[in-house]
Design an enzyme around this catalytic site. Structure first.
Site, PDB file in Angstrom:
ATOM      1  N   GLU A  77      24.735  38.188  36.569  1.00 25.19           N
ATOM      2  CA  GLU A  77      23.121  38.239  36.233  1.00 25.19           C
ATOM      3  C   GLU A  77      22.683  37.355  35.175  1.00 25.19           C
ATOM      4  O   GLU A  77      21.413  36.790  35.307  1.00 25.19           O
ATOM      5  CB  GLU A  77      22.921  39.659  36.169  1.00 25.19           C
ATOM      6  CG  GLU A  77      23.270  40.475  37.577  1.00 25.19           C
ATOM      7  CD  GLU A  77      23.092  42.143  37.110  1.00 25.19           C
ATOM      8  OE1 GLU A  77      23.144  42.401  35.909  1.00 25.19           O
ATOM      9  OE2 GLU A  77      23.274  42.868  38.033  1.00 25.19           O
ATOM     10  N   SER A 163      38.043  21.809  36.252  1.00 31.23           N
ATOM     11  CA  SER A 163      37.390  22.197  37.759  1.00 31.23           C
ATOM     12  C   SER A 163      38.377  21.195  38.653  1.00 31.23           C
ATOM     13  O   SER A 163      38.362  21.670  39.906  1.00 31.23           O
ATOM     14  CB  SER A 163      36.293  21.598  37.682  1.00 31.23           C
ATOM     15  OG  SER A 163      35.257  22.756  37.389  1.00 31.23           O
ATOM     16  N   HIS A 292      31.097  31.010  46.276  1.00 31.53           N
ATOM     17  CA  HIS A 292      32.394  30.340  45.384  1.00 31.53           C
ATOM     18  C   HIS A 292      31.711  30.309  44.123  1.00 31.53           C
ATOM     19  O   HIS A 292      32.658  30.252  43.295  1.00 31.53           O
ATOM     20  CB  HIS A 292      32.330  28.865  46.234  1.00 31.53           C
ATOM     21  CG  HIS A 292      33.206  28.080  45.283  1.00 31.53           C
ATOM     22  ND1 HIS A 292      32.672  27.026  44.457  1.00 31.53           N
ATOM     23  CD2 HIS A 292      34.546  27.970  45.346  1.00 31.53           C
ATOM     24  CE1 HIS A 292      33.796  26.321  43.937  1.00 31.53           C
ATOM     25  NE2 HIS A 292      34.855  26.872  44.604  1.00 31.53           N
ATOM     26  N   SER A 293      30.594  29.861  43.864  1.00 28.13           N
ATOM     27  CA  SER A 293      30.039  29.972  42.418  1.00 28.13           C
ATOM     28  C   SER A 293      28.620  30.137  42.365  1.00 28.13           C
ATOM     29  O   SER A 293      27.826  30.514  43.533  1.00 28.13           O
ATOM     30  CB  SER A 293      30.209  28.736  41.762  1.00 28.13           C
ATOM     31  OG  SER A 293      29.442  27.640  42.320  1.00 28.13           O
TER      32      SER A 293
END
Length: 400
Positions: A77, A163, A292-293
């Site tokens: 959020e 990543s 996923h993100s």
């Protein structure tokens, strides 16, 4: 040359010859079974074997799963509110995170992917430390130079996340081999998703570990999706577990939504890799409930009812809660207090992290060279001049 000839002769001697031409099947007739302890309703499956767990550890596993779940909701959020730049969740994979971490010791070295913050949480990384990192303030161990969720902590033996997919796997084998050379009573564990098994580094790492007999646990989170690519479009094999077997590595498939099964499998795997100095491959079957993100909308490539089914009927947190309730260790009042306290603590941590200054500009140029080379000195000087010349274009909380 003589040694190589002897090795080859030894191999030939062990072969079983046949006069019949027979090609091996591309896939086994029967799928490799999936180890499970708790059914979907939190009952112990009759006849199941598992590592016994005391009340204190059992409750900490649940408390940390709830904390991880709450942390994901609030940080997600915060990203949507524009307060942090990026985030990804571990929703649906809480058991994998926390139960696997509980089965390790603090001496074991973790090389994670980017969906294992729960391992760090279990080891003692505080909510304030998580918040400091995601806001990139002066108390962030990465000094604001990493994107959010790229956690790392030297004191907790948790190497910094990056990543690119599967780069940590060969590195993890190297770490494990060094533990072997130093005769440490510890192992390395590396986490990765099903998509990583399509990368070259995955195969190099497994062969490396098998040949050198490194004390390492390869932990594959097979959550069904590599961003928007399903496993059906990634490989034809029986999941990922068979890939470990193909490299001569002892392997197991486990229900990743069953905390007791994950704990038991990793605990047993750790004992094997250390006592026998052999790698072990664990494939945990689960489902990535979240996107996923924050840069992804998974409803574009998978049905909502599929996501909802895994979020509710197959939720690992709810399943594990039913088990601790049946043991008389948990109730609704304790649950409400836990969730309320975690939320308050996290919101307070975010408020503190958001108010802290950003790292000083000079931190952009440290931690690589003992003595900064001339090009970096020039770049730092140029940047400082630019900030002074156009102060309105730079955040006021960045110390010059």
């Amino acid at each position: 040359m003589i040694l190589m000839t002897r090795v080859w002769i030894s191999l030939v001697v062990r072969l079983v010859f046949s006069a019949n031409m027979r090609f091996l099947s591309g896939s086994p007739e029967e799928r490799i079974s999936c180890y499970r302890v708790l059914d979907d309703y939190g009952h112990i499956i009759s006849g199941s074997s598992f590592q016994q767990i005391n009340k204190e550890v059992a409750l900490k596993i649940y408390q940390d799963m709830v904390t991880l779940q709450t942390m994901d909701i609030i940080f997600y959020e915060a990203q949507r509110q524009g307060r942090i730049s990026f985030y990804l969740t571990s929703i649906g994979e809480e058991a994998i995170n926390i139960a696997s971490a509980a089965a390790l010791t603090m001496d074991d070295i973790v090389l994670p992917q980017y969906r294992e913050p729960g391992v760090l949480l279990w080891r003692g990384f505080t909510l304030q430390e998580f918040a400091n990192h995601n806001f990139g303030n002066k108390s962030d161990y990465g000094k604001g130079r990493q994107m959010p969720i790229h956690y790392g902590c030297k004191r907790l033996n948790y190497l910094t996340i990056s990543s690119p997919i599967s780069t940590q796997l060969p590195q993890a084998v190297g770490v494990a081999y060094s533990l072997k050379m130093d005769r440490k009573n510890a192992c390395a564990i590396t986490y990765f998703g099903d998509g990583a098994t399509s990368e070259g580094d995955f195969h190099a790492a497994l062969n490396f570990a098998a040949v050198l007999e490194a004390p390492i646990i390869f932990f594959c989170r097979n959550n069904g999706w590599a961003i928007s690519t399903p496993t059906t479009e990634q490989f034809r094999s029986d999941g990922a577990v068979i890939k470990g077997q193909a490299y001569g590595i002892r392997s197991i498939r486990v229900d990743g939504n069953d905390a007791l099964a994950v704990y038991s499998a990793v605990r047993a795997a750790r004992e094997m890799v250390i006592s026998e100095c052999q790698p072990v491959f664990v494939e945990a079957l689960t489902y990535r409930v979240g996107h996923h993100s924050t840069s992804d909308d998974s409803t574009k490539y998978r049905p909502l009812d599929e996501i909802e089914h895994w979020r509710t009927a197959r939720d690992p947190v709810s399943r594990y809660r039913k088990w601790i309730e049946r043991n008389g260790w948990w109730n609704d009042e304790v649950e409400d207090n836990l969730r309320s306290n975690v939320k308050k603590e996290l919101l307070k941590a975010i408020q503190i992290a958001e108010r802290l200054e950003k790292p000083a500009i000079n931190e952009l140029f440290t931690d690589v060279y003992d003595e900064a080379p001339s090009n970096l000195v020039e770049q730092e000087k140029s940047l400082r001049e630019m900030v002074k010349k156009h102060p309105e274009d730079y955040p006021s909380d960045v110390p010059v």
